[in-house]
Design a protein around this motif. Structure first.
Motif, PDB file in Angstrom:
ATOM      1  N   ASP A  15     -81.250 -27.004 -41.160  1.00  0.00           N
ATOM      2  CA  ASP A  15     -81.306 -25.890 -40.126  1.00  0.00           C
ATOM      3  C   ASP A  15     -80.142 -25.678 -39.178  1.00  0.00           C
ATOM      4  O   ASP A  15     -79.736 -24.581 -39.184  1.00  0.00           O
ATOM      5  N   SER A  16     -79.934 -26.866 -38.479  1.00  0.00           N
ATOM      6  CA  SER A  16     -78.891 -26.781 -37.729  1.00  0.00           C
ATOM      7  C   SER A  16     -78.397 -28.212 -37.416  1.00  0.00           C
ATOM      8  O   SER A  16     -79.177 -29.080 -37.433  1.00  0.00           O
ATOM      9  N   PHE A  17     -77.292 -28.342 -36.829  1.00  0.00           N
ATOM     10  CA  PHE A  17     -76.837 -29.695 -36.557  1.00  0.00           C
ATOM     11  C   PHE A  17     -75.413 -29.430 -35.679  1.00  0.00           C
ATOM     12  O   PHE A  17     -74.764 -28.430 -35.486  1.00  0.00           O
ATOM     13  N   THR A  18     -75.133 -30.672 -35.014  1.00  0.00           N
ATOM     14  CA  THR A  18     -73.804 -30.756 -34.324  1.00  0.00           C
ATOM     15  C   THR A  18     -72.734 -31.641 -34.906  1.00  0.00           C
ATOM     16  O   THR A  18     -72.986 -32.547 -35.541  1.00  0.00           O
ATOM     17  N   ALA A  19     -71.543 -31.030 -34.998  1.00  0.00           N
ATOM     18  CA  ALA A  19     -70.453 -31.907 -35.835  1.00  0.00           C
ATOM     19  C   ALA A  19     -69.335 -32.615 -34.914  1.00  0.00           C
ATOM     20  O   ALA A  19     -69.277 -32.055 -33.426  1.00  0.00           O
ATOM     21  N   ILE A  20     -68.823 -33.584 -35.277  1.00  0.00           N
ATOM     22  CA  ILE A  20     -67.754 -34.050 -34.555  1.00  0.00           C
ATOM     23  C   ILE A  20     -66.398 -33.548 -34.749  1.00  0.00           C
ATOM     24  O   ILE A  20     -65.868 -33.066 -35.928  1.00  0.00           O
ATOM     25  N   ILE A  21     -65.725 -33.422 -33.663  1.00  0.00           N
ATOM     26  CA  ILE A  21     -64.391 -32.510 -33.571  1.00  0.00           C
ATOM     27  C   ILE A  21     -63.392 -33.308 -34.440  1.00  0.00           C
ATOM     28  O   ILE A  21     -63.360 -34.592 -34.485  1.00  0.00           O
ATOM     29  N   ASN A  22     -62.505 -32.448 -35.292  1.00  0.00           N
ATOM     30  CA  ASN A  22     -61.721 -33.117 -36.201  1.00  0.00           C
ATOM     31  C   ASN A  22     -60.510 -33.173 -35.539  1.00  0.00           C
ATOM     32  O   ASN A  22     -59.771 -32.212 -35.449  1.00  0.00           O
ATOM     33  N   PRO A  23     -59.849 -34.446 -34.749  1.00  0.00           N
ATOM     34  CA  PRO A  23     -58.720 -34.298 -34.014  1.00  0.00           C
ATOM     35  C   PRO A  23     -57.463 -34.264 -34.710  1.00  0.00           C
ATOM     36  O   PRO A  23     -57.562 -34.665 -35.898  1.00  0.00           O
ATOM     37  N   PRO A  24     -56.501 -33.660 -34.161  1.00  0.00           N
ATOM     38  CA  PRO A  24     -56.052 -33.066 -32.842  1.00  0.00           C
ATOM     39  C   PRO A  24     -56.826 -31.747 -32.584  1.00  0.00           C
ATOM     40  O   PRO A  24     -56.621 -31.216 -31.502  1.00  0.00           O
ATOM     41  N   GLU A  25     -57.639 -31.197 -33.444  1.00  0.00           N
ATOM     42  CA  GLU A  25     -58.054 -29.940 -33.280  1.00  0.00           C
ATOM     43  C   GLU A  25     -59.010 -30.042 -31.992  1.00  0.00           C
ATOM     44  O   GLU A  25     -59.347 -31.035 -31.752  1.00  0.00           O
ATOM     45  N   VAL A  26     -59.444 -28.668 -31.437  1.00  0.00           N
ATOM     46  CA  VAL A  26     -60.094 -28.798 -30.179  1.00  0.00           C
ATOM     47  C   VAL A  26     -61.661 -28.147 -30.487  1.00  0.00           C
ATOM     48  O   VAL A  26     -62.473 -28.242 -29.371  1.00  0.00           O
ATOM     49  N   ALA A  27     -62.076 -27.730 -31.683  1.00  0.00           N
ATOM     50  CA  ALA A  27     -63.226 -27.183 -31.940  1.00  0.00           C
ATOM     51  C   ALA A  27     -63.527 -27.347 -33.315  1.00  0.00           C
ATOM     52  O   ALA A  27     -62.601 -27.206 -34.333  1.00  0.00           O
ATOM     53  N   ILE A  28     -65.024 -27.418 -33.755  1.00  0.00           N
ATOM     54  CA  ILE A  28     -65.469 -27.332 -34.632  1.00  0.00           C
ATOM     55  C   ILE A  28     -66.745 -26.582 -34.829  1.00  0.00           C
ATOM     56  O   ILE A  28     -67.617 -26.443 -34.152  1.00  0.00           O
TER      57      ILE A  28
END
Lengths: 262, 424
Positions: free
Chosen positions: B352-365
């Motif tokens: 349904d929904s989840f939170t992801a871990i940022i893929n560094p060095p990017e600043v958002a996912i």
């Protein structure tokens, strides 16, 4: 007299950035976009291991975590070294067919490229400074400088260390080769000494650099013109930094070490 | 013609070299003079160029192996040419693995006097020349000339003897392989009893572990979610499927539409199309969207470059080709690097929904959940609509909630009025 670029450029808190800059100069020379270069730089408290070494075999991790010493892997070969602000690094980037080393075997090229340091140490007043293959400088039987080379295309990167006033106790604690677990290490343990101990007096880093410059000018017959990184080198450096060090295995920040995840 | 690739002698005293990295893969074409592999000797790290053109048919000595000079480490041949049988196997057996040479071969200084230095050796100029050309260490040659001077004949005799009896290197014991990961697990003690299948954290898993640990421990994440009404997008997709399929052979998916919407929104909010290391923020000119692809044994994020300049059909066909390559582990390095924003879609798996871990060095996912029919109030009436949850994780060092909210609102708007996606 041939003109070289002199780079006095260090990012002392981030060894990975310093290494990325070295590699960027090397790449830019491969692209023929920069002159032969001599660079001076320092790192604050870091263990730098050789390209094919393993962290757990070379580094006393407990000490590094406790003392917040970074651990970084470099792109050249050789053994593990400890740097702090009392250690001066130098980097030479030139072509393999530069008149200085053209036709020479690798070991002989080390002798030539180390000669500026040796001469500098002599000008400072040291006697019995000896070149010991492959790329080491010994004073009174103790190692004061080591170096490594990387060759790609027609370009040579030669970089090395000079112990001026480093914390030798920390050096011996941080490197596994000086400790009980030395058996796994692939580094070579040498008796070490520092410039201030051999001179028996304090010496400023800028005095050391100026004297080494004199040594390089005399031995290599070159003119050194102060300069900065080019835009291309900056671009290479940030690309290398992100691709190689930012999240890959080449760096091991102490935060990761503390959490036991690395 | 089948050509042997041998461990080259890269210095007068070199006896062995360690293979650091092959720069070509088996089956790849290589031209004469092109960089082929990197070798580490006791003196330096060197790039070795190919001596002939053809296909790199076989790699016999792999990365990390230490191989004696002149041993065969691979073959270059033309398409369809058979390789010699069995012979190479011997070379492999003779090649040592694991045991590193002393990398800084500094003995105590007093030992150094024992070995005659090249310079002090008496030898005729011709002898020196041949020695240099053929890679002979003159300290190993016995001179028969006046006063022990080495002559041309001495060098040639030495060479003949060396050819006749290439000594096998003495076996050395390999040190225990200690993984960086397992070596540092002091903080967590795993119970020891039977019934476990032990999987060492290595390769791709260790890369994921390092990167995600870095991200979660160093980046101050914050999360915002919105619910998107995908009814119109689903309708548009049904219309576009046959058109795009005829054009590209690829079936348009919601992921493709998301990529387009995100790329368009990033153009308006470039603060989220950036890299950050904690010291500086780099806003990227290009919008390169990474798409997380789950594999049996890990995860890889192929990157769709300049996604904002592509139309839906191009996005569909390029994305599918990247995903296929990712699953077959055929991505080249520039196909999984250089990303500036990542999308992770677990909707296919009924999440349904989840939170992801940022893929560094990017600043958002952006984490994308499934689309499902839900009762929604529209204009005062309860209607059944196709709803989807999306959650943005952003790096608070680089960007604040306001920008993140506006960006997410724009993505929602683009998807809810999806005809916007048809225009560049």
């Amino acid at each position: 007299m041939e003109a070289w670029r002199l780079l006095d450029l260090e990012i002392e808190q981030d060894a990975a950035k310093n290494l990325a800059i070295d590699e960027a100069i090397f790449q830019a020379r491969i692209e023929k976009s920069v002159p032969p270069t001599l660079r001076f730089w320092r790192n604050d408290r870091v263990v730098i291991i050789g390209r094919s070494q393993k962290v757990c075999a070379e580094v006393n991790l407990e000490i590094c975590i406790r003392e917040k010493i970074q651990v970084v892997k470099r792109f050249s070969g050789g053994g593990a070294v400890y740097h702090d602000l009392g250690n001066l690094n130098y980097t030479i980037v030139l072509d393999a067919d530069d008149r200085l080393i053209k036709g020479l075997d690798i070991s002989e090229s080390y002798r030539v490229l180390c000669s500026g340091i040796i001469r500098g140490l002599e000008i400072l007043g040291l006697s019995s400074v000896r070149f010991i293959p492959p790329g080491n400088i010994f004073v009174n039987g103790k190692k004061i400088s080591g170096s490594a080379q990387l060759r790609r295309k027609n370009v040579v990167l030669h970089h090395g260390t000079l112990l001026v006033s480093s914390d030798l106790n920390m050096l011996k604690k941080a490197l596994a080769v000086f400790n009980d677990e030395a058996d796994r290490s692939t580094s070579t343990r040498s008796p070490v000494t520092r410039l201030i101990d051999e001179l028996n007096h304090e010496v400023s880093m800028s005095e050391v650099k100026n004297t080494l410059l004199q040594g390089f000018k005399e031995e290599l017959g070159i003119r050194l013109e102060p300069g900065g990184l080019t835009e291309l080198e900056n671009e290479f450096a940030s690309r290398i930094y992100y691709a190689k060090y930012f999240f890959k295995r080449e760096t091991f920040g102490t935060a990761g070490l503390e959490s036991g995840k690395i | 013609m089948v050509v042997e690739i041998i461990m080259p002698k890269l210095g007068q005293t070199m006896e062995k070299g360690k293979i650091l990295r092959w720069l070509k893969k088996e089956g790849e074409r290589v031209e004469k003079g092109e960089p082929l592999l990197e070798v580490e000797t006791d003196k330096a790290v060197l790039e070795v160029e190919s001596r002939s053109s053809g296909i790199l048919k076989r790699i016999l000595a792999h990365e990390g192996e230490i191989v004696s000079v002149a041993k065969v480490i691979g073959y270059i041949a033309e398409e369809g040419e058979p390789l010699p049988q069995e012979a190479p196997q011997e070379s492999v057996a003779a090649a040592e693995t694991g045991a590193p040479t002393p990398l800084q071969a500094v003995g105590a200084p007093e030992e150094m006097g024992e070995k005659r230095l090249e310079r002090e050796i008496k030898a005729s100029p011709l002898a020196r020349k041949i020695a240099r050309e053929r890679g002979v260490d003159l300290t190993q040659v016995v001179g028969t000339g006046p006063g022990g001077r080495i002559t041309e004949k001495d060098v040639l005799d030495y060479l003949a003897k060396r050819e006749a009896a290439k000594p096998a290197p003495p076996p050395t014991s390999a040190p225990a392989a200690v993984s960086i990961v397992s070596g540092r697990e002091a903080a967590v003690v795993m119970p020891e009893f039977e019934g476990f299948q032990v999987i060492p954290i290595s390769g791709m898993r260790s890369a994921i572990a390092r990167k995600m640990t870095y991200s979660k421990t160093n980046i101050p994440h914050f999360y915002i979610s919105v619910e998107v009404d995908m009814t119109e997008a689903a309708r548009l997709r049904e219309e576009l499927i046959p058109i795009i399929e005829t054009k590209t052979g690829v079936r348009l998916s919601f992921t493709h539409m998301l990529v387009k919407a995100v790329a368009m929104a990033l153009r308006e909010y470039p603060q989220l199309n950036a890299l950050c290391d904690g010291e500086s923020i780099k806003i990227s000119k290009d919008i390169n969207i990474g798409i997380a692809v789950g594999l049996e044994d890990g995860l890889i994020v192929p990157v769709l470059r300049k996604a904002d300049s592509l139309d839906l059909a191009q996005i569909a066909s390029k994305t599918e080709s990247l995903i296929t390559k990712a699953r077959e582990k055929r991505l080249s390095e520039d196909e999984f690097t250089g990303g500036t924003f990542t999308i992770s879609n677990l909707g296919v798996f009924e999440v349904d929904s989840f939170t992801a871990i940022i893929n560094p060095p990017e600043v958002a996912i952006l984490a994308v959940g499934r689309i499902r029919d839900k009762p929604v109030v529209v204009g005062g009436e309860v209607k059944v609509r196709k709803m989807m949850n999306i959650t943005l994780s952003a790096d608070h060092r680089a960007v604040d909630g306001l920008i993140a909210a506006k960006f997410l609102g724009r993505v929602k708007e683009l998807l809810e009025k999806p005809f916007n996606l048809l225009f560049p």
